[in-house]
Design a protein around this motif. Structure first.
Motif, PDB file in Angstrom:
ATOM      1  N   ASP B 436      15.729 -60.509 -27.775  1.00  0.00           N
ATOM      2  CA  ASP B 436      17.011 -61.146 -27.554  1.00  0.00           C
ATOM      3  C   ASP B 436      17.194 -61.405 -26.062  1.00  0.00           C
ATOM      4  N   LYS B 437      17.533 -62.667 -25.727  1.00  0.00           N
ATOM      5  CA  LYS B 437      17.659 -63.030 -24.314  1.00  0.00           C
ATOM      6  C   LYS B 437      18.762 -62.210 -23.639  1.00  0.00           C
ATOM      7  N   ASP B 438      19.793 -61.872 -24.417  1.00  0.00           N
ATOM      8  CA  ASP B 438      20.887 -61.085 -23.845  1.00  0.00           C
ATOM      9  C   ASP B 438      20.401 -59.715 -23.399  1.00  0.00           C
ATOM     10  N   HIS B 439      19.458 -59.146 -24.181  1.00  0.00           N
ATOM     11  CA  HIS B 439      18.950 -57.819 -23.803  1.00  0.00           C
ATOM     12  C   HIS B 439      18.164 -57.910 -22.510  1.00  0.00           C
ATOM     13  N   LEU B 440      17.447 -59.025 -22.338  1.00  0.00           N
ATOM     14  CA  LEU B 440      16.718 -59.203 -21.082  1.00  0.00           C
ATOM     15  C   LEU B 440      17.703 -59.396 -19.931  1.00  0.00           C
ATOM     16  N   ASN B 441      18.824 -60.090 -20.218  1.00  0.00           N
ATOM     17  CA  ASN B 441      19.839 -60.256 -19.179  1.00  0.00           C
ATOM     18  C   ASN B 441      20.441 -58.921 -18.785  1.00  0.00           C
ATOM     19  N   VAL B 442      20.603 -58.042 -19.787  1.00  0.00           N
ATOM     20  CA  VAL B 442      21.089 -56.690 -19.484  1.00  0.00           C
ATOM     21  C   VAL B 442      20.132 -56.034 -18.486  1.00  0.00           C
ATOM     22  N   ALA B 443      18.824 -56.181 -18.772  1.00  0.00           N
ATOM     23  CA  ALA B 443      17.834 -55.595 -17.875  1.00  0.00           C
ATOM     24  C   ALA B 443      17.944 -56.194 -16.486  1.00  0.00           C
ATOM     25  N   ARG B 444      18.233 -57.500 -16.424  1.00  0.00           N
ATOM     26  CA  ARG B 444      18.327 -58.143 -15.107  1.00  0.00           C
ATOM     27  C   ARG B 444      19.554 -57.661 -14.356  1.00  0.00           C
ATOM     28  N   VAL B 445      20.682 -57.539 -15.093  1.00  0.00           N
ATOM     29  CA  VAL B 445      21.901 -57.070 -14.426  1.00  0.00           C
ATOM     30  C   VAL B 445      21.704 -55.642 -13.930  1.00  0.00           C
ATOM     31  N   LEU B 446      21.001 -54.822 -14.749  1.00  0.00           N
ATOM     32  CA  LEU B 446      20.768 -53.430 -14.338  1.00  0.00           C
ATOM     33  C   LEU B 446      19.671 -53.343 -13.285  1.00  0.00           C
ATOM     34  N   LYS B 447      19.041 -54.479 -13.006  1.00  0.00           N
ATOM     35  CA  LYS B 447      17.946 -54.536 -12.027  1.00  0.00           C
ATOM     36  C   LYS B 447      16.854 -53.530 -12.362  1.00  0.00           C
ATOM     37  N   LEU B 448      16.471 -53.494 -13.642  1.00  0.00           N
ATOM     38  CA  LEU B 448      15.416 -52.573 -14.051  1.00  0.00           C
ATOM     39  C   LEU B 448      14.080 -53.075 -13.513  1.00  0.00           C
ATOM     40  N   GLY B 449      13.246 -52.156 -13.087  1.00  0.00           N
ATOM     41  CA  GLY B 449      11.903 -52.517 -12.637  1.00  0.00           C
ATOM     42  C   GLY B 449      11.024 -52.819 -13.830  1.00  0.00           C
ATOM     43  N   PHE B 450       9.756 -53.135 -13.554  1.00  0.00           N
ATOM     44  CA  PHE B 450       8.866 -53.546 -14.641  1.00  0.00           C
ATOM     45  C   PHE B 450       8.710 -52.460 -15.697  1.00  0.00           C
ATOM     46  N   TRP B 451       8.406 -51.231 -15.243  1.00  0.00           N
ATOM     47  CA  TRP B 451       8.130 -50.173 -16.231  1.00  0.00           C
ATOM     48  C   TRP B 451       9.371 -49.752 -17.001  1.00  0.00           C
ATOM     49  N   PRO B 452      10.507 -49.499 -16.313  1.00  0.00           N
ATOM     50  CA  PRO B 452      11.709 -49.176 -17.097  1.00  0.00           C
ATOM     51  C   PRO B 452      12.076 -50.293 -18.070  1.00  0.00           C
ATOM     52  N   ARG B 453      11.912 -51.556 -17.611  1.00  0.00           N
ATOM     53  CA  ARG B 453      12.242 -52.675 -18.485  1.00  0.00           C
ATOM     54  C   ARG B 453      11.325 -52.639 -19.717  1.00  0.00           C
ATOM     55  N   LEU B 454      10.040 -52.339 -19.469  1.00  0.00           N
ATOM     56  CA  LEU B 454       9.073 -52.287 -20.565  1.00  0.00           C
ATOM     57  C   LEU B 454       9.442 -51.197 -21.569  1.00  0.00           C
ATOM     58  N   PHE B 455       9.731 -49.994 -21.014  1.00  0.00           N
ATOM     59  CA  PHE B 455       9.899 -48.852 -21.922  1.00  0.00           C
ATOM     60  C   PHE B 455      11.320 -48.715 -22.462  1.00  0.00           C
ATOM     61  N   LYS B 456      12.309 -49.259 -21.736  1.00  0.00           N
ATOM     62  CA  LYS B 456      13.691 -49.093 -22.200  1.00  0.00           C
ATOM     63  C   LYS B 456      14.178 -50.290 -22.993  1.00  0.00           C
ATOM     64  N   ILE B 457      13.661 -51.473 -22.696  1.00  0.00           N
ATOM     65  CA  ILE B 457      14.162 -52.669 -23.371  1.00  0.00           C
ATOM     66  C   ILE B 457      13.082 -53.308 -24.244  1.00  0.00           C
ATOM     67  N   VAL B 458      11.939 -53.627 -23.647  1.00  0.00           N
ATOM     68  CA  VAL B 458      10.956 -54.461 -24.349  1.00  0.00           C
ATOM     69  C   VAL B 458      10.359 -53.729 -25.551  1.00  0.00           C
ATOM     70  N   ILE B 459       9.828 -52.532 -25.313  1.00  0.00           N
ATOM     71  CA  ILE B 459       9.132 -51.852 -26.413  1.00  0.00           C
ATOM     72  C   ILE B 459      10.091 -51.420 -27.524  1.00  0.00           C
ATOM     73  N   PRO B 460      11.242 -50.793 -27.200  1.00  0.00           N
ATOM     74  CA  PRO B 460      12.132 -50.444 -28.316  1.00  0.00           C
ATOM     75  C   PRO B 460      12.539 -51.652 -29.139  1.00  0.00           C
ATOM     76  N   SER B 461      12.720 -52.780 -28.444  1.00  0.00           N
ATOM     77  CA  SER B 461      13.151 -53.967 -29.157  1.00  0.00           C
ATOM     78  C   SER B 461      12.027 -54.529 -30.026  1.00  0.00           C
ATOM     79  N   ALA B 462      10.780 -54.369 -29.569  1.00  0.00           N
ATOM     80  CA  ALA B 462       9.654 -54.909 -30.342  1.00  0.00           C
ATOM     81  C   ALA B 462       9.125 -53.909 -31.365  1.00  0.00           C
ATOM     82  N   LEU B 463       9.587 -52.669 -31.289  1.00  0.00           N
ATOM     83  CA  LEU B 463       9.014 -51.604 -32.114  1.00  0.00           C
ATOM     84  C   LEU B 463       9.017 -51.897 -33.627  1.00  0.00           C
ATOM     85  N   PRO B 464      10.111 -52.420 -34.180  1.00  0.00           N
ATOM     86  CA  PRO B 464      10.059 -52.691 -35.620  1.00  0.00           C
ATOM     87  C   PRO B 464       8.916 -53.633 -35.989  1.00  0.00           C
ATOM     88  N   LEU B 465       8.717 -54.669 -35.173  1.00  0.00           N
ATOM     89  CA  LEU B 465       7.628 -55.600 -35.484  1.00  0.00           C
ATOM     90  C   LEU B 465       6.268 -54.983 -35.212  1.00  0.00           C
TER      91      LEU B 465
END
Lengths: 296, 546
Positions: B436-465
């Protein structure tokens, strides 16, 4: 202080460029509550993305405290139109993620205190462990507000925070946001499409003209004392005056925009619908005296 | 109805229903709801639809199978029906039990050993008459059946003999007349020669016809003689069972006596002690020789102490090894597929670079991968003697102990990985790319780095698939594995299938049918496990599998 200087945002290839926003100028003073009001599709969300730094202006400058803005950051807490809570985290964990990112060195107990504080502030303490999908729209928006507030941002950017809610929840949340703001003053820019909401909450209202190429028209200043009592609002002459004035202005915008649209008129064929009604006297009689007709 | 009034049961109603939902056993939920008296009519309707109808379908299938098996005849006998398959399953499990008992017997010591020995000997004493009775029964049944066959064919054989006689008489008569005709021929008389030719042709045609008729008759007789009698089959089955049990008991007694580990150790120790005592009296070269002997005996003793029972592989062992192999391959595949999938989803350039490889390697059959893997694995994987790591895997690795991690196993696992990783890769890439683009925007607003973004947003979001992909991968891997084991002769269910295919025993065809069900049920269980994981990581509105 937040400033937009001659900002334009355009999309599309150079040959077919569409200006969404054009020559935008806006100055938001510290601890001021500014509402931007506009029709749907005018480019309100693009404007807030610009302020948040999610969107770069094609031309012009976005300044924060006199310095050029460089990407988004937690100092400008953005509350998204569609909540944008992370669905796999509970309310508490959503808030926790924000706190942990902004205050990475905070101790565990401080973090949990802070979570409790913000979740309580938006009156969600009974639902802290619930996942977003278990919450109603209003509760989700409050959770989103808690997360945004937890960033402790200098500027609060609210992107139509209440437009997806029903009227009752909406007024409740308006009061809550106002309450929080009055207790803990900070700069707020709120996007809305509701004139009442804008007049009730804001210090200043900037109307966004119709897109494409939308820009900010002359602002309206809200000279009403705070706190503003919702109950007596409809008797408040200033409220009524502003409301009427803004509504008329916005309607004028709409009309102008329709006049501006150069869609060629398509002549309609000169035909009359054929009358398929049965020439039955019965039916006519029945309907004549407004008798309740029963389905056959 | 039953539980509705009890407080404890009403408390656990929704947890039970939720557990059923998570495990994907939704057909059970109307049963639970019915127990709580919730809308009995609706629940009964659901139960009849989702439980009774499938049961009826299964019963119908069994009848069709039983009928079909009598119709189709093959070179390896008739197709086994449900009963034969059940019997084969029983005999497989009996074999497994025998092997287990022997394995136990190998390590038994002291009074336990004595007791087991007494029991086995007592049983063995009773076996001889049983085996003899069974053999007699077989002889009787065979003789009886031969009688029946003889009766059925006697008419035909006598007819055949009569025909044979008359045909040979006819033939010699025709030959004689031909010889006479040949004598009367005058050279140059074309019509006479033509007539003669006709006669000869007539004779050969008739002879062929007669031969054919006799052959048909002989075939019919043979067919009747070859028919198998149910009584004989039953008697043979009982005889085999009895003989197998007797053989088992003998072997078990061997394991309890001459082959017994404890006894072997005891005798070896006694011998060493004796030798050591003798050594004390010796000097000079004799002492060197005796001491060397003792040292050798000691090292042999250590080997005996470490040894385990070495018997033929049972299906239970093959199943365990197959499951171990499929998980090994599945994990290798997942470790390759998930990181690459994430990179593909995050970066379209990387995706573009990977697309040709994915497109070309994805459709490659396991049959092609396997020989390649086998050659590479047998070249690369060192033998346990040369490598400490392989030795550890072979001897001490906790879970792999006694599972013989050989190159064939590794090649099978890698083949499984190569064939199964694509589903995970594609699903991971899709899951990561469709955040979801909004979740990525959340990451941008929180200024998450690559690894936190990967482990906190990207992977949990992709986990079901990702888990949807893993589930498909495990299913594919299980199918591929059986074929890989069959070809690579790596111990496992595939090897069992191959052994049964090459084994001419009367019930090996039926054992293949047993394997069908075993493989199917294990595959189902693996799938269920993955469904549970998938549900646990899913969230509301999460994307579903492709």
């Amino acid at each position: 202080m937040l400033e937009l200087k001659n900002c334009s945002v355009s999309f599309g290839p150079p040959s077919n460029r569409v200006d969404v926003l054009k020559d935008l100028n806006l100055t938001v003073e510290k601890n001021e509550f500014v509402a931007v009001i506009g029709f749907s599709g005018a480019g309100k969300s693009t404007l807030i993305s610009l302020l948040a730094g999610l969107q770069k202006p094609t031309t012009g400058q976005v300044l924060i405290n006199g310095k050029e803005m460089n990407g988004p950051g937690p100092d400008r807490g953005l509350m998204f139109q569609n909540y944008s809570l992370l669905p796999w985290l509970s309310v508490n964990d959503n808030v926790k993620l924000a706190i942990k990112t902004v205050f990475p060195k905070m101790s565990k107990s401080e973090v949990s205190d802070k979570i409790e504080h913000y979740v309580k502030m938006v009156k969600l303490d009974h639902a802290g462990t619930k996942k977003p999908h278990e919450l109603s729209g209003g509760m989700r928006q409050r959770a989103s507000l808690a997360r945004t507030l937890a960033l402790d941002p200098e500027v609060l950017l609210l992107d139509e925070p209440l437009s997806a809610l029903d009227a009752l929840t909406r007024s409740e949340l308006q009061d809550q946001i106002l309450n929080i703001w009055e207790n803990d003053k900070r700069t707020v820019v709120m996007i809305t499409n509701d004139v009442d909401e804008a007049v009730l909450m804001a210090d200043r209202i900037a109307p966004l003209t119709m897109g494409p190429g939308a820009t900010l028209a002359d602002e309206f200043k809200v000279n009403m004392e705070r706190p503003r009592a919702r109950r007596t609002l409809n008797d408040h002459p200033e409220f009524m005056r502003l409301k009427t004035q803004i509504t008329l202005f916005m309607m004028g915008l709409n009309k102008n925009s329709k006049n501006d649209q150069k869609t060629p008129l398509i002549p309609m064929p000169d035909i009359r619908p054929r009358d398929f009604a049965l020439p039955s006297a019965n039916i006519r009689l029945k309907n004549k005296n407004n008798q309740p007709t029963t389905a056959a | 109805m039953i539980f509705a009034h009890m407080k404890f049961f009403s408390k656990i109603k929704y947890p039970i229903l939720k557990a059923i939902d998570v495990s994907g056993l939704t057909f059970l939920s109307p049963v639970v709801r019915l127990c709580y008296g919730e809308e009995p009519r609706v629940q009964m309707k659901k139960i009849s639809q989702w439980i009774l109808i499938p049961i009826c379908a299964i019963i119908l299938f069994i009848f069709l199978w039983a009928y079909g098996s009598t119709v189709v005849k093959t070179k390896s006998g008739s197709v086994p029906g449900p009963l034969e398959t059940l019997k084969a399953g029983e005999s497989i499990s009996k074999f497994g039990n025998y092997e287990k008992a022997k394995e136990e017997a190998y390590t038994l010591t002291g009074p336990e050993r004595d007791e087991a020995l007494k029991k086995a000997q007592a049983r063995l004493g009773k076996m001889d008459p049983i085996v003899k009775a069974a053999t007699d029964q077989v002889g009787g049944a065979k003789a009886q059946y031969a009688e029946v066959i003889k009766k059925r064919t006697s008419g035909m054989t006598s007819r055949r003999d009569a025909l044979k006689k008359s045909y040979s008489a006819n033939q010699s008569a025709r030959k004689a007349s031909l010889a006479a005709l040949a004598d009367t021929l005058t050279p140059g008389n074309e019509t006479a020669y033509e007539n003669f030719m006709k006669e000869v042709k007539d004779h050969t045609d008739k002879t062929d016809l007669e031969k054919e008729e006799l052959a048909t008759l002989a075939k019919e007789i043979k067919e009747i003689e070859d028919e198998k009698s149910d009584d004989v089959a039953k008697a043979l089955f009982a005889q085999t069972r009895a003989a197998e049990e007797r053989q088992f008991l003998q072997k078990q007694i061997d394991q309890l006596t001459t082959q017994n580990k404890g006894l072997k150790i005891e005798t070896a120790q006694a011998k060493i002690q004796e030798d050591a005592r003798v050594l004390l009296t010796l000097t000079g070269p004799e002492a060197v020789k005796a001491a060397g002997k003792i040292a050798k005996a000691r090292s042999r003793l250590v080997k005996t102490e470490e040894s385990v029972y070495a018997g033929p592989k049972t299906l239970g062992y093959q199943i365990k090894r197959s499951i171990l192999c499929v998980f090994a391959g599945f994990l290798i595949g997942a470790f390759i597929a998930i990181p690459i999938g994430i990179l593909c989803g995050l970066n379209s350039t990387f995706m573009a670079a990977m697309t040709p490889f994915i497109a070309i390697f994805k459709p490659v059959s396991p049959i092609v991968w396997l020989p390649i893997c086998l050659i590479i694995a047998s070249a690369v994987v060192p033998s346990p003697d040369d490598s400490a790591f392989m030795d550890w895997l072979w001897e001490d690795a906790w879970i792999l102990n006694h599972y013989d991690i050989n190159p064939a196993f590794i090649a099978s696992a890698i083949t499984v990985a190569l064939c199964s990783l694509w589903a995970t890769l594609a699903n991971t890439a899709l899951g990561v790319a469709s955040i979801d683009k909004d979740h990525l925007n959340v990451a941008r607003v929180l200024k998450l780095g690559f690894w936190p973004r990967l482990f906190k947003i990207v992977i949990p979001s992709a986990l079901p698939l990702i888990f949807a992909g893993l589930r498909i991968s495990l299913g594919v891997g299980w199918m591929v594995l059986i074929a890989a084991e069959l070809l690579s002769s790596s111990e496992g269910i595939g090897k069992f299938v191959w052994d049964q295919f090459n084994n001419g025993a009367s019930d090996s065809f039926a054992k293949l049918f047993v394997v069908v069900f075993v493989v199917g049920i294990i595959g189902l269980l693996l799938d269920r496990i993955m469904i549970v994981f998938q549900r646990l990581v899913s969230f509301e509105g999460s994307p579903t599998a492709i």
